[in-house]
Write an enzyme that holds these catalytic residues in place. Structure first.
Site, short mmCIF file in Angstrom:
data_model
loop_
_atom_site.label_atom_id
_atom_site.label_comp_id
_atom_site.label_asym_id
_atom_site.label_seq_id
_atom_site.Cartn_x
_atom_site.Cartn_y
_atom_site.Cartn_z
N GLY A 294 41.86 41.00 30.25
CA GLY A 294 42.08 39.78 31.01
C GLY A 294 42.88 39.99 32.27
O GLY A 294 43.57 39.08 32.75
N LYS A 295 42.77 41.19 32.89
CA LYS A 295 43.61 41.50 34.04
C LYS A 295 42.85 41.49 35.37
O LYS A 295 43.39 41.07 36.39
CB LYS A 295 44.26 42.87 33.85
N VAL A 296 41.62 41.98 35.38
CA VAL A 296 40.87 42.15 36.62
C VAL A 296 39.49 41.52 36.48
O VAL A 296 38.77 41.79 35.52
CB VAL A 296 40.71 43.64 36.99
#
Length: 337
Positions: A294-296
């Site tokens: 769920g970061k990039v």
């Protein structure tokens, strides 16, 4: 061998304004392999700069500054292409601040006997040499800055801001990332600040002031970085190397979620590295893998497996000569604090 014989040819830092990489990148975009990857990455970075909703973060690890890219990074701030810096302590202190107070890195060799270097008190970064006595003077300067501050827990950003303030009156070099960031309200974070020349100076500072000293709080760094993400929304990452800076800036998305804040994943991401992904690492995952955390976001991310002193100047020159930085508003994110 005498030290003066080893330290004769200073590293000259490349000037991205002195050559135009647009034609090279356009040609590379029609090629394959690493050439096309670098072209894609350059265009994504330019897209970050032209996207008015996007705050650009430079995550900097490794020794490209010592190797000749120091001017690239301060020009990214001077020309408003970067709004936040997250770096290793070595990049900020042992390299940038070190040169700002009057010292230099020198061309060396990988073939020399390292015992000879030790006897001469010369340190080696691959084929780059540094005067150890001058590094210790850098340590002492960090101590002097800390000695002037009230005791307490500081984020690295707070101490680096004081380093920038110091350079306004005391720098021996016209351009410095630390000073230009200070003057343009660009916050710099070093979540592993003590893993650098600064660490030695702060140890001495704390030894002399055991009950009233400056300490660096990496959790405060994390909280302040997360505050930036919550306030700005869309973000783009330019990651040189990987390691702690990459991890910290990617993790702010999850930290904001933990705090109950709904923030978007990083909209853009470019990583330039020679790290290997086959051991499950690649300096904390590939950018595609980061989506599973769920970061990039997908679609505007690019890995470039290339040594940084080759790729970074080309990418930055492309963005400089494209000129979208001229119309960007400065974020002045240091004012958040």
């Amino acid at each position: 061998m005498l030290k003066k014989e080893l330290l004769t040819e200073p590293i000259e830092h490349i000037d991205i304004t002195g050559f135009d990489a647009i034609g090279l990148i356009e040609s590379m975009s029609k090629m394959s392999f690493s050439a096309r990857e670098l072209a894609t990455a350059s265009k994504i970075f330019d897209r970050m700069i032209s996207d008015e909703s996007c705050t650009v973060v430079l995550a900097l690890a490794g020794s490209t500054s010592a190797g000749g890219c120091m001017a690239v990074y301060h020009d990214m701030i001077r020309y408003n292409m970067v709004d936040v810096v997250v770096a290793t302590g070595a990049s900020i202190v042992d390299m940038d601040f070190f040169e700002a107070i009057g010292f230099r890195h020198f061309r060396g060799s990988t073939e020399i006997d390292d015992g000879v270097l030790r006897e001469a008190y010369v340190d080696r970064i691959y084929d780059t040499f540094i005067d150890e006595n001058q590094l210790q003077e850098c340590d002492s300067t960090i101590k002097e800055i800390a000695d002037l501050l009230p005791g307490g827990a500081y984020s690295s950003r707070e101490l680096i801001r004081e380093m920038g303030r110091y350079l306004v009156s005391n720098s021996k070099k016209k351009d410095s990332l630390v000073q230009i960031a200070y003057e343009n309200n660009v916050p710099i974070f070093c979540p592993a600040f003590s893993d650098s020349s600064a660490g030695f100076g702060l140890v001495k500072h704390q030894t002399e002031r055991p009950s009233d000293h400056v300490s660096i709080d990496s959790v405060k760094d994390f909280r302040e970085l997360t505050k930036i993400k919550i306030n700005v929304g869309n973000t783009g990452l330019l990651i040189i190397g990987g390691g702690v800076p990459k991890n910290f800036i990617q993790d702010v998305v999850i930290c904001a979620e933990v705090l109950g804040k709904d923030v978007p994943m990083h909209k853009y991401a470019v990583q330039i590295t020679v790290a290997d992904s086959r051991d499950g690492a690649c300096s904390s995952s590939t950018l595609k893998e980061a989506r599973s955390w769920g970061k990039v976001e997908a679609g505007n991310e690019q890995m470039v497996f290339c040594e940084g002193t080759i790729a970074v100047p080309i990418l930055a020159s492309y963005a400089y000569h494209r000129g979208h930085w001229k119309d960007r508003r400065r974020r002045n994110l240091a004012e958040l604090f």
